[in-house]
Enzyme design. Sequence first.
Site, PDB file in Angstrom:
ATOM      1  N   VAL A 147      39.108 -28.814  -7.900  1.00  6.10           N
ATOM      2  CA  VAL A 147      39.675 -28.809  -9.248  1.00  6.10           C
ATOM      3  C   VAL A 147      38.670 -28.219 -10.236  1.00  6.10           C
ATOM      4  O   VAL A 147      37.465 -28.437 -10.101  1.00  6.10           O
ATOM      5  CB  VAL A 147      39.984 -30.275  -9.685  1.00  6.10           C
ATOM      6  N   CYS A 148      39.174 -27.507 -11.245  1.00  7.28           N
ATOM      7  CA  CYS A 148      38.346 -27.081 -12.379  1.00  7.28           C
ATOM      8  C   CYS A 148      39.194 -27.167 -13.641  1.00  7.28           C
ATOM      9  O   CYS A 148      40.173 -27.905 -13.677  1.00  7.28           O
ATOM     10  CB  CYS A 148      37.773 -25.679 -12.165  1.00  7.28           C
ATOM     11  N   ARG A 149      38.854 -26.415 -14.673  1.00  8.59           N
ATOM     12  CA  ARG A 149      39.604 -26.481 -15.928  1.00  8.59           C
ATOM     13  C   ARG A 149      40.966 -25.810 -15.803  1.00  8.59           C
ATOM     14  O   ARG A 149      41.982 -26.365 -16.207  1.00  8.59           O
ATOM     15  CB  ARG A 149      38.800 -25.833 -17.069  1.00  8.59           C
ATOM     16  N   MET A 185      42.666 -28.799 -14.710  1.00  8.04           N
ATOM     17  CA  MET A 185      42.825 -29.968 -15.577  1.00  8.04           C
ATOM     18  C   MET A 185      43.698 -29.660 -16.796  1.00  8.04           C
ATOM     19  O   MET A 185      44.258 -30.578 -17.393  1.00  8.04           O
ATOM     20  CB  MET A 185      41.466 -30.505 -16.012  1.00  8.04           C
TER      21      MET A 185
END
Length: 98
Positions: A62-64, A90
């Site tokens: 996961v990242c932004r 996110m």
Amino acid sequence: MREISPKEVETLLKNGEKLNIIDVREVDEVEAGKIPGAVNIPLGLVEFRKQDLDKSVEYVVVCRSGGRSGRACQFLENQGFNVINMTGGMLAWEGEVE
């Protein structure tokens, strides 16, 4: 590269699935909130922390927004890891954060 939507991750977690989530955002980004249980390994440190990961385990990365996690997935896949990129990151996450 395999992908999973934030909604699918949220549903799996709500159903009691044990997911191994790696958040590759920077520490200050994660302090604003992360998926409960996610482990923070900033993208720049993934190469140096790969020995902490288990090749027999599946990881959701996961990242932004999905870009950095995509790069992390490509790198880890090339190293023999079983990884799935969470699309939208996110920014698309609607579930709980800690």
